[in-house]
Design an enzyme around this catalytic site. Structure first.
Site, mmCIF file in Angstrom:
data_model
loop_
_atom_site.group_PDB
_atom_site.id
_atom_site.type_symbol
_atom_site.label_atom_id
_atom_site.label_comp_id
_atom_site.label_asym_id
_atom_site.label_seq_id
_atom_site.Cartn_x
_atom_site.Cartn_y
_atom_site.Cartn_z
ATOM 1 N N LYS A 1 0.865 -1.182 0.000
ATOM 2 C CA LYS A 1 0.000 0.000 0.000
ATOM 3 C C LYS A 1 0.899 1.229 0.000
ATOM 4 C CE LYS A 1 -4.336 -1.614 1.944
ATOM 5 N NZ LYS A 1 -5.182 -1.019 0.902
ATOM 6 N N LYS B 1 -14.405 -7.234 -3.703
ATOM 7 C CA LYS B 1 -14.634 -7.463 -2.282
ATOM 8 C C LYS B 1 -16.138 -7.614 -2.088
ATOM 9 C CE LYS B 1 -10.774 -4.486 -0.776
ATOM 10 N NZ LYS B 1 -10.291 -3.945 -2.051
#
Length: 341
Positions: free
Chosen positions: A147, A255
């Site tokens: 990230k 997701k």
């Protein structure tokens, strides 16, 4: 049919940094369905400031949908399109009620194979990220997701360079997730710099809802681009197809808690396949209840022998997680023992 809803707060072992802020706790709602003989459990886990169904009235709306389900015995998929985390919880609870712990009859669900996963390195300062990367590599991960976007870009570039100096792209696959951190004006330049280091893909380089800019980046970028936040709130099948045909990403990342539950994700995958766009599935900071359901769902969607690493390594984040027979062995997620029911 009866239902019960339980609110819980989970605590992170370490603060989880994203470009939208730092999480130290995680609120979830567990939904229990009971038909008098069996019980099923599902997890509803919206992310504040990200989920399209997160709101102060979340518990009230969830209660209303749960009551409606118990009255009719059916999930109203159309009414719940804009409530993906609630839909995912109900879908999971219903599968658990009828099928027991083996939600899908797959080799993974039977404990026969593992699912390859990426190691996740959270945002932090330079030394923290370097240490976390070392830990993932030492544990045997051959695909690592970084990230980025929280610290100075030059420092992040240096970190990636150091990784590549040590491990070639044959040894370690690097994925990046910018969470929309790049300004559009700088994005292509940054993507060009990153492309020197054999990056597999980068998620959401710029903020969502800029379809024209994102389409231009996908067309011009030397790095494959994956969409994630861009998919949130796009619930109509025709709009899904239109968006993908306009932006033309290389990948989409799904997701269930954010992108329409299991049914909505199946819809995304089928539409993407028809346009030659690949995908993978990832969890979204759920407890082990949600992670288990997502992993079994992935094994049903992609088959028994998954080769592309999925994003299912978040089950070790909490000090007070819910116990489930999930194990990470090397760079694979396994069900520790075959579910019996």
């Amino acid at each position: 049919m009866q239902y019960k809803i339980e609110e819980r707060v989970l605590h992170f072992k370490q603060p989880a940094g994203t470009s939208r802020g730092i999480y130290t706790t995680r609120k979830i709602w567990l939904i229990y369905l009971n038909d008098g003989q069996r019980e099923g459990i599902g997890e509803c886990a919206p992310l504040p400031d990200l989920s399209c169904d997160a709101s102060p009235e979340y518990a009230v709306v969830l209660d209303r949908f749960s009551q409606l389900f118990c009255e009719t015995g059916e999930i109203d998929y159309e009414a719940m399109r804009t409530y993906p985390s609630m839909l995912f919880g109900l879908e999971t609870a219903l599968l658990n009620l009828h099928r027991g712990d083996r939600l899908f009859d797959t080799a993974f669900s039977r404990g026969e194979v593992g699912i390859p996963i990426n190691g996740l390195v959270w945002m932090g300062n330079y030394e923290e990220m370097l240490q976390r990367m070392e830990e993932k590599l030492e544990k045997g991960f051959r695909c690592v997701k970084l990230k980025i976007g929280a610290i100075d870009f030059e420092m992040e570039l240096d970190l990636i360079k150091r990784i590549r100096n040590r491990f070639s792209f044959h040894e370690v696959e690097l994925r990046l997730d910018a969470n929309g951190a790049f300004p559009y004006e700088d994005a292509l330049y940054k993507l060009e710099l990153l492309s020197q280091y054999a990056i597999h893909s980068i998620e959401q380089p710029i903020k969502a809802c800029q379809w024209g800019y994102m389409a231009e980046l996908c067309r011009e970028s030397p790095l494959p681009i994956a969409l994630d936040e861009e998919l949130i709130g796009v619930n109509d099948p025709e709009m899904k197809a239109h968006m993908l045909s306009m932006i033309k990403p290389r990948y989409i990342i799904l997701k269930p808690s954010l992108h329409g539950g299991m049914q909505g994700c199946r819809e995304w995958i089928n539409i993407a396949r028809n346009q030659g766009i690949d995908s993978w599935i990832t969890s979204a900071l759920e407890s082990n209840i949600g992670l288990n359901a997502i992993a079994q769902f992935a094994s049903d969607v992609y088959g028994d022998y998954i080769t592309m690493p999925q994003g299912l390594g978040t089950g070790q984040l909490f000090t007070d997680n819910i116990s489930m027979p999930l194990e990470i062995r090397g760079d694979q997620l396994w069900i520790g023992e075959s579910f019996k029911r």
